[in-house]
Design an enzyme around this catalytic site. Structure first.
Site, mmCIF file in Angstrom:
data_model
loop_
_atom_site.group_PDB
_atom_site.id
_atom_site.type_symbol
_atom_site.label_atom_id
_atom_site.label_comp_id
_atom_site.label_asym_id
_atom_site.label_seq_id
_atom_site.Cartn_x
_atom_site.Cartn_y
_atom_site.Cartn_z
ATOM 1 N N VAL A 277 0.600 -0.974 0.245
ATOM 2 C CA VAL A 277 -0.182 -0.055 0.051
ATOM 3 C C VAL A 277 0.898 1.324 -0.063
ATOM 4 C CG1 VAL A 277 -1.936 1.143 0.879
ATOM 5 C CG2 VAL A 277 -2.308 -1.303 1.186
ATOM 6 N N HIS A 556 9.887 -3.817 20.359
ATOM 7 C CA HIS A 556 8.840 -2.929 21.353
ATOM 8 C C HIS A 556 8.212 -1.669 21.381
ATOM 9 C CE1 HIS A 556 9.708 -6.792 24.272
ATOM 10 N NE2 HIS A 556 9.131 -6.935 23.086
ATOM 11 N N HIS A 600 5.983 -7.177 27.117
ATOM 12 C CA HIS A 600 6.301 -6.852 25.311
ATOM 13 C C HIS A 600 5.416 -6.870 24.787
ATOM 14 C CE1 HIS A 600 9.773 -10.075 26.395
ATOM 15 N NE2 HIS A 600 9.548 -9.633 27.405
#
Length: 623
Positions: A277, A556, A600
């Site tokens: 995209v 993260h 996490h």
């Protein structure tokens, strides 16, 4: 059963598969049944999610098939009157290669990873390749759940209550706990009946089938050192426990195989893989997202969204796509010649959980002989894995310790600021290029620090900073949609971030002196990290140097499309995940998380998918 010569030939074939997987072949004399051979051949195929032909329009277009995007595609198509297009830049899983948690670092060296890296660092990653850290970012159906370490942690309840206090209605711990329970089918031996886990969800969360004696001894030693044994997914996590993993019988549970694989034939769901995209289509007069532009099979297509475009492309790709589409900081977009649609602080913040590899301990009186990955690269061990046992069912991390350091900013004594992962081995276990490539270890670092541990039973801790003070930015490199984003982020600019990690290192050294670990003859590995040779070992200054040179990154990253109330000048989306100032456009991935969480982020991604699905169903009165 095949005869011995046939079995040995088939073992050689499986060995070649492991050559791809691990760079090493160990002969196996294990006999293999014909059903197992058939299953292996089937599993070596890519799961074909993307067999649909693009239509001109759909009710909803979801960009990105990470965990959140997979959840949304499933939940929204529960209403047969709703049509959904799920677009994914990567491919489907290949179960033979993606199912074992232990090979995550090897998968990170494949095209399941975007291959991002930080800018050159000044205060961290100093002993790594080019002075940079890897910022792995999954691509494929399942996103980062394909290549991550299958660690399932929800974080502390205080995280969510903080989001709610900041003005994000509906995101408190009490609000999200029912969603977490909806997600799970939990198989947690000690805590499954405590009321905090689900039993009928799509995602399997379980104790790892493999658990070394070292893990048991560490948990007992941590208890002896004063830490509480607890369920860290029950809201409070200051303490110690065994790992809860998103696996099923030891096999990786991803967004794709948990939420999509059994519903791909729903007529109202189209999944298109290898679809890039490049732009969100926005009506400039009404400020409404009307669809997307994408490249697929070397052709550009424009597809309309009758109701909404939903970005679930992750903390890097979602802000990148917003900025390419004219939604972002006005000055930054002007610099790249992009026409401004809405001036929003997209990418102005990014947090990451920095950490460190080490310390390492040698086991002088081991109860097992787990010393190298090559021991596992054979047909017999692989079949153990397929039956839900053996070391291939683990990512090597076996238990987690949550620590409150003296350097934490939050005064709450029960709110930890460091997580310590206990792994059953160190990088000496993997003599292939896999781990070295995944974590940017230089040849010097590996040869001088890890290689001397070859064929020695050892294990490692990985302290991870949960509440970093460092904050960076994600920006465009250019207006070319095929360029990687640019990351402006420096680890450990604040010395207190380093000191918090050093405190955690000293804590595990203290824990190692307790009787349960002492029974295995556990000794601190005293070889110094290259770059820190001239410092006195085991001093505060030495460990500071160790942290800065052998920096760990845990992928993260959050807050690039921050969620916040209208009065928050840093907010990109509201508490219903709608992009401010643009109708028909939401962001639903970990980029909306306002601040670094105490966990996490894979569990958060599943949560955000479930929450977004509920919000969208409410807003559009869907069944």
């Amino acid at each position: 059963m095949p005869d011995r010569s046939m079995a040995q030939s088939l073992s050689a074939v499986i060995g070649l598969l492991f050559l791809i997987l691990a760079g090493a072949v160990i002969p196996s004399r294990a006999l293999i049944s014909l059903s197992n051979i058939t299953s292996l051949i089937y599993d070596a195929k890519e799961i074909n999610y993307g067999h649909h032909t693009l239509l001109d329009s759909y009710d909803f277009i979801i960009v990105g098939a990470g965990p959140a995007g997979c959840v949304l595609a499933n939940r929204l198509t529960e209403d047969p009157a709703v049509s959904v297009l799920l677009l994914e830049i990567g491919k489907g899983e290949i179960p033979l290669f993606t199912d074992s948690p232990l090979v995550g670092p090897i998968l990170a060296a494949t095209d399941y990873n975007f291959g991002y890296e930080t800018e050159k660092q000044r205060y961290g990653c100093l002993g790594l390749r080019g002075g940079r850290c890897s910022w792995a970012h999954g691509r494929g159906v399942g996103g980062s759940s394909i290549i991550n370490n299958v660690i399932y942690t929800r974080g502390n309840r205080r995280d969510y209550d903080s989001w709610a206090r900041a003005g994000n209605e509906g995101w408190s711990w009490n609000d999200v706990l029912p969603l977490f329970k909806r997600i799970e089918t939990a198989n947690i031996r000690d805590f499954g009946d405590n009321g905090f886990h689900g039993t009928r969800g799509r995602l399997s969360v379980e104790d790892c089938p493999f658990r070394s004696d070292i893990a048991r001894a560490f948990v007992k030693s941590a208890e002896s050192a004063g830490y509480r044994y607890l369920d860290y997914n029950a809201g409070d996590n200051l303490g110690v426990s065994f790992l809860q993993a998103h696996t099923h019988n030891g096999r990786r549970a991803t967004g794709g195989n948990s939420y999509l694989r059994d519903i791909v034939d729903r007529p109202n769901l189209h999944i298109v893989t290898r679809a890039w995209v490049t732009k969100i289509l926005i009506d400039p007069d009404t400020k409404t997202a009307t669809g997307v532009r994408l490249l697929h099979n070397r052709q550009y297509h424009e597809v309309d969204a009758e109701r909404e475009v939903i970005l679930s492309a992750g903390a890097f790709e979602s802000p990148k796509l917003l900025m390419l589409s004219g939604i972002g900081p006005a000055k930054h977009l002007r610099e790249h010649g992009i026409k401004l649609v809405s001036d929003l602080p997209v990418g102005r913040k990014v947090y990451e959980h920095g950490g460190v590899f080490g310390p390492i301990f040698i086991v002088r009186e081991p109860s097992d002989n787990l010393v190298s990955f090559e021991q596992l690269a054979n047909a017999g061990e692989f079949l153990r894995f397929r039956n839900g046992s053996g070391p291939l069912t683990t990512n090597s991390v076996e238990s987690l310790l949550y620590v409150k350091s003296p350097f934490a900013e939050d005064p709450d004594p029960d709110y930890p600021d460091v997580e310590v992962m206990q792994a059953f081995t160190s990088f000496s276990f993997d003599t292939t290029p896999g781990s070295r490539s995944a974590y940017y270890l230089t040849d010097r670092m590996y040869n001088e620090y890890f290689r001397p541990l070859a064929n020695t039973r050892n294990f490692m801790f990985l302290p991870m900073l949960l509440k970093p003070r460092a904050v960076g930015r994600v920006e465009l490199k250019s207006s070319n949609p095929f360029n990687h984003p640019m990351f402006r982020y420096q680890y450990f600019e604040d010395e207190r971030d380093v000191d918090a990690l050093v405190y955690a290192i000293k804590e595990v050294i203290r824990i190692s002196t307790k009787a349960p670990l002492r029974r295995f003859g556990v000794e601190l590995y005293t070889r110094k990290v290259p770059g820190c040779q001239y410092m006195a070992f085991n001093t505060i200054d030495y460990w500071r140097c160790h942290v800065r040179h052998l920096t760990a990154t845990f992928q993260h990253q959050v807050a690039t499309c921050k969620m916040g109330p209208p009065q928050d000048p840093e907010a990109v989306v509201d508490s219903r995940l709608r992009v401010y100032g643009i109708k028909g456009l939401r962001v639903a991935d970990v980029g909306i998380i306002p601040e670094a969480p105490t966990g996490h982020t894979c569990a958060h991604s599943f949560l955000i998918g479930e929450k977004a699905a509920d919000l969208i169903k409410e807003d559009h009165r869907l069944h």
